[in-house]
Design a protein around this motif. Structure first.
Motif, PDB file in Angstrom:
ATOM      1  N   LYS A 114      74.922 -16.852  -3.401  1.00  0.00           N
ATOM      2  CA  LYS A 114      75.428 -15.495  -3.525  1.00  0.00           C
ATOM      3  C   LYS A 114      75.766 -14.999  -2.116  1.00  0.00           C
ATOM      4  N   TYR A 115      76.643 -13.986  -2.025  1.00  0.00           N
ATOM      5  CA  TYR A 115      76.990 -13.500  -0.708  1.00  0.00           C
ATOM      6  C   TYR A 115      77.149 -11.983  -0.712  1.00  0.00           C
ATOM      7  N   LEU A 116      77.193 -11.415   0.467  1.00  0.00           N
ATOM      8  CA  LEU A 116      77.318  -9.978   0.633  1.00  0.00           C
ATOM      9  C   LEU A 116      78.667  -9.605   1.231  1.00  0.00           C
ATOM     10  N   HIS A 117      79.150  -8.455   0.822  1.00  0.00           N
ATOM     11  CA  HIS A 117      80.330  -7.854   1.439  1.00  0.00           C
ATOM     12  C   HIS A 117      79.815  -6.620   2.179  1.00  0.00           C
ATOM     13  N   LEU A 118      79.845  -6.636   3.496  1.00  0.00           N
ATOM     14  CA  LEU A 118      79.266  -5.560   4.287  1.00  0.00           C
ATOM     15  C   LEU A 118      80.298  -4.491   4.600  1.00  0.00           C
ATOM     16  N   VAL A 119      79.940  -3.249   4.324  1.00  0.00           N
ATOM     17  CA  VAL A 119      80.789  -2.115   4.634  1.00  0.00           C
ATOM     18  C   VAL A 119      80.112  -1.337   5.750  1.00  0.00           C
ATOM     19  N   ILE A 120      80.690  -1.367   6.938  1.00  0.00           N
ATOM     20  CA  ILE A 120      80.087  -0.748   8.117  1.00  0.00           C
ATOM     21  C   ILE A 120      80.772   0.587   8.368  1.00  0.00           C
ATOM     22  N   GLU A 121      80.031   1.657   8.158  1.00  0.00           N
ATOM     23  CA  GLU A 121      80.601   2.990   8.302  1.00  0.00           C
ATOM     24  C   GLU A 121      79.760   3.806   9.263  1.00  0.00           C
ATOM     25  N   THR A 122      79.735   5.112   9.024  1.00  0.00           N
ATOM     26  CA  THR A 122      79.001   6.006   9.908  1.00  0.00           C
ATOM     27  C   THR A 122      77.510   5.718   9.857  1.00  0.00           C
ATOM     28  N   ASN A 123      76.847   5.943  10.967  1.00  0.00           N
ATOM     29  CA  ASN A 123      75.389   5.821  11.068  1.00  0.00           C
ATOM     30  C   ASN A 123      74.872   4.421  10.759  1.00  0.00           C
ATOM     31  N   THR A 124      75.674   3.422  11.032  1.00  0.00           N
ATOM     32  CA  THR A 124      75.224   2.055  10.815  1.00  0.00           C
ATOM     33  C   THR A 124      74.131   1.693  11.822  1.00  0.00           C
ATOM     34  N   ASP A 125      73.103   1.048  11.333  1.00  0.00           N
ATOM     35  CA  ASP A 125      72.028   0.548  12.192  1.00  0.00           C
ATOM     36  C   ASP A 125      72.441  -0.853  12.659  1.00  0.00           C
ATOM     37  N   TYR A 126      72.947  -0.950  13.896  1.00  0.00           N
ATOM     38  CA  TYR A 126      73.500  -2.220  14.358  1.00  0.00           C
ATOM     39  C   TYR A 126      72.424  -3.266  14.638  1.00  0.00           C
ATOM     40  N   GLU A 127      71.242  -2.824  14.946  1.00  0.00           N
ATOM     41  CA  GLU A 127      70.163  -3.797  15.111  1.00  0.00           C
ATOM     42  C   GLU A 127      69.832  -4.438  13.771  1.00  0.00           C
ATOM     43  N   GLU A 128      69.774  -3.610  12.753  1.00  0.00           N
ATOM     44  CA  GLU A 128      69.537  -4.131  11.409  1.00  0.00           C
ATOM     45  C   GLU A 128      70.689  -5.025  10.965  1.00  0.00           C
ATOM     46  N   LEU A 129      71.920  -4.618  11.315  1.00  0.00           N
ATOM     47  CA  LEU A 129      73.087  -5.425  10.982  1.00  0.00           C
ATOM     48  C   LEU A 129      72.952  -6.826  11.561  1.00  0.00           C
ATOM     49  N   GLY A 130      72.466  -6.920  12.782  1.00  0.00           N
ATOM     50  CA  GLY A 130      72.258  -8.228  13.395  1.00  0.00           C
ATOM     51  C   GLY A 130      71.280  -9.064  12.606  1.00  0.00           C
ATOM     52  N   HIS A 140      82.575 -10.981   3.796  1.00  0.00           N
ATOM     53  CA  HIS A 140      83.616  -9.982   4.053  1.00  0.00           C
ATOM     54  C   HIS A 140      82.973  -8.821   4.809  1.00  0.00           C
ATOM     55  N   ILE A 141      83.524  -8.486   5.970  1.00  0.00           N
ATOM     56  CA  ILE A 141      83.051  -7.332   6.740  1.00  0.00           C
ATOM     57  C   ILE A 141      84.173  -6.309   6.824  1.00  0.00           C
ATOM     58  N   PHE A 142      83.859  -5.090   6.398  1.00  0.00           N
ATOM     59  CA  PHE A 142      84.805  -3.982   6.451  1.00  0.00           C
ATOM     60  C   PHE A 142      84.260  -2.942   7.427  1.00  0.00           C
ATOM     61  N   ILE A 143      85.068  -2.547   8.409  1.00  0.00           N
ATOM     62  CA  ILE A 143      84.624  -1.604   9.436  1.00  0.00           C
ATOM     63  C   ILE A 143      85.644  -0.481   9.565  1.00  0.00           C
ATOM     64  N   ASN A 144      85.193   0.771   9.434  1.00  0.00           N
ATOM     65  CA  ASN A 144      86.099   1.879   9.760  1.00  0.00           C
ATOM     66  C   ASN A 144      85.481   2.766  10.829  1.00  0.00           C
ATOM     67  N   GLU A 145      84.742   2.133  11.725  1.00  0.00           N
ATOM     68  CA  GLU A 145      84.149   2.807  12.859  1.00  0.00           C
ATOM     69  C   GLU A 145      84.785   2.320  14.160  1.00  0.00           C
ATOM     70  N   TYR A 146      84.671   3.125  15.179  1.00  0.00           N
ATOM     71  CA  TYR A 146      85.152   2.746  16.501  1.00  0.00           C
ATOM     72  C   TYR A 146      84.111   1.870  17.183  1.00  0.00           C
TER      73      TYR A 146
END
Length: 566
Positions: A114-130, A140-146
């Motif tokens: 199984k796999y995940l599709h990650l949606v990275i938006e506001t207030n993302t915890d980047y340490e947790e993302l790692g 699939h990674i979707f990012i609408n942040e700078y």
């Protein structure tokens, strides 16, 4: 599996399911769509930070689960329970919205394959993302942040180790004050080091301030990637960026290239045209640029040598009376889909009609004056067309045009006919249905331009003809039809082959009228009933929800729409 879902979990999920967009599912519908789905897939699924705390639904066609959990402890506990239940489910977990520490647990409990599709938006915890990326369960990674440098490094550190990662999508970021320059084009500087030797096959940077220099940086690395789809729509790569990409195209795997809205002129278009025959590109989008007649001529000259099947060239700076140059190049090319701007001059009309039947076109969106309609249909009857859209602009397709179309409709090879900006009356619609015996045509969509052209009182006679057609998909949208219309068409729908009916964007229906009609439609063969943007009110009351659930209980009918926010 799903049949084992404890009532307390079911009720907990129900508590989170609120809002107008969820009204087309039936909660108890044959034990979640014959034990295969929790919720019906949302239409135009769009991730925003405004979703309720937890959604979990399945699209039966793709067999994906869609999950939008929050950081609430109860949600976390609920999700873990669901993972235990679905441990052996033959579905793919998809669309997980990053934002809380529960995702470490999600990744730990994720069933094999199984796999995940990650949606990275506001207030993302980047340490947790790692921590999640470390487990290589992301496709699939979707990012609408700078991007910020420290955040970017979290992704960079893992990118080349993510063997399952197929798609990287960065969507819409404009810095404060706008503008496109080397200062604002952060993405390209980062991605040039990120994409080489990664597993990414689809890279999308839509409205992300990609500049000429940034496009050149990305282009220099394309030959070291597996990318087949590159989408740079809505940036400012200009000719220099287009030329840089064109130079590298023959050494890439790119089959789908989207460069719309990038201030590209004829110079950039010509550079791309000159290398198309050496590339693998089968879809090219150069719409909404600044391409001149010289650029159009270069593109037209490249068609027969290239692998292109789909070309988007509308809204550019060449005169539409020059489109005949493009149309004359269609015979002998592989073009199946062509999107172009409206044209009115007779030479271009004649050129299109003369070359249509000689071409490999399968889909056209035709927008022009009425005087070429008969000749268009004659050519279409000999063509390879499958989907045909006829759209009126200054003219409107009324009863006269309906009569012309009706005379050819059974000879056309198409399976889908779209009539946009129509102004036909009940008589015109009656002429179409009465004469429709084609076994090929399955989908008919009519979008009215004038709200009051159909007569609700007499429409039931028109819909009686549906039983003699082979239509399975019918849309009649953009009218002022009322509840009397719904009563009048019910018998015709029940006696037809229709599987999908859309009556969206109609202004005259009431809530009770829609509910009564939906109840009648349970006797039909319909599996999808659409009422999007019909009733304007801010909230849906509990009593209406209850009635809708009671109507849909135990049925196979997908219902969508009814309420919109105003």
């Amino acid at each position: 599996m799903i049949s084992q879902l404890p009532p307390e979990i079911l009720y907990a999920i129900m508590e989170y399911v609120e809002g107008p967009d969820l009204l087309f599912w039936s909660l108890a519908n044959k034990l979640f769509y014959q034990k295969f789905s929790l919720f019906r897939k949302l239409h135009n699924l769009k991730v925003t930070k405004f979703w309720p705390s937890l959604h979990l639904y399945c699209d039966p066609s793709s067999k994906y689960y869609f999950m939008y959990p929050d950081s609430d402890k109860d949600n976390r506990k609920l999700l873990i329970q669901l993972f235990d239940i679905f441990d052996h489910c033959p579905f793919i977990f998809h669309h997980v919205y990053i934002g809380s520490q529960m995702f470490i647990k999600v990744a730990d409990r994720l069933p094999r394959n199984k796999y995940l599709h990650l949606v990275i938006e506001t207030n993302t915890d980047y340490e947790e993302l790692g921590n999640v990326l470390e487990k290589d369960v992301v496709s699939h990674i979707f990012i609408n942040e700078y991007f910020e440098d420290n955040e970017t490094m979290i992704i960079l550190r893992h990118m080349q180790k993510l063997k399952r990662l197929n798609t990287l999508e960065l969507d819409y970021y404009l810095p404060y004050g706008g503008g496109y320059d080397d200062e604002t084009d952060i993405d390209s500087k980062i991605l040039k080091d990120l994409i080489p030797h990664s597993s990414i096959k689809q890279l999308s940077l839509v409205e992300r301030c990609v500049s000429e220099y940034g496009a050149s940086l990305l282009a220099s690395q394309l030959q070291f990637t597996l990318i087949t789809k590159l989408d740079l729509t809505g940036n400012c790569i200009k000719d220099q960026g287009a030329i840089a990409i064109a130079k590298e195209l023959p050494r890439t795997f790119i089959t789908d290239l989207k460069l719309g809205s990038n201030h590209i002129t004829g110079q950039g278009a010509t550079a791309i045209a000159e290398v198309l025959h050496q590339s693998s590109v089968i879809e090219l989008n150069l719409s909404s640029n600044e391409i001149s007649s010289a650029g159009l001529k270069s593109l037209a000259g490249s068609l027969k040598k290239s692998k292109l099947k789909r070309l988007f060239i509308y809204d550019n700076q060449f005169s539409t009376d020059q489109l005949y140059i493009l149309f004359e190049s269609l015979p002998g090319s592989q073009i199946e889909y062509l999107s172009f701007s409206e044209f009115k001059d007779q030479k271009t009309i004649d050129s299109f009609n003369a070359n249509l039947w000689k071409s490999n076109l399968k889909t056209i969106h035709y927008q022009t004056a009425t005087n070429g309609l008969k000749e268009l249909l004659e050519s279409a009857c000999k063509s390879k067309l499958e989907v045909m859209s006829i759209q009126g602009s200054e003219i409107k397709y009324g009863d006269e045009e309906a009569a012309i179309i009706g005379n050819y409709i059974n000879k056309l090879p198409i399976h889908t006919l779209n009539l946009h900006n129509s102004a036909m009356s009940t008589n015109g619609l009656n002429f179409l249905f009465k004469n429709l015996t084609s076994k090929t045509l399955k989908t008919l969509r009519i979008n009215q331009r004038e709200y009051d052209r159909f007569d609700s009182a007499g429409i039931h006679e028109v819909f009686k003809h549906l039983g003699h057609t082979h239509l399975t998909n019918l849309s009649i949208e953009g009218t002022a039809l009322d509840d009397e219309f719904l009563c009048g068409i019910a018998d015709g729908i029940i006696g037809s082959r229709l599987r999908q009916l859309s009556l969206s964007r109609n202004a005259g229906f009431t809530v009770q009228g829609i509910l009564n009609f939906t109840k009648l439609m349970l006797k039909s063969k319909l599996s999808i009933l659409l009422f999007d943007y019909c009733i304007q009110q801010k909230a849906v009351d509990d009593e209406t929800k209850k009635k809708l659930r009671e109507i849909l209980f135990g049925s196979n009918l997908h219902f969508r729409g009814l309420f919109i926010n105003k």
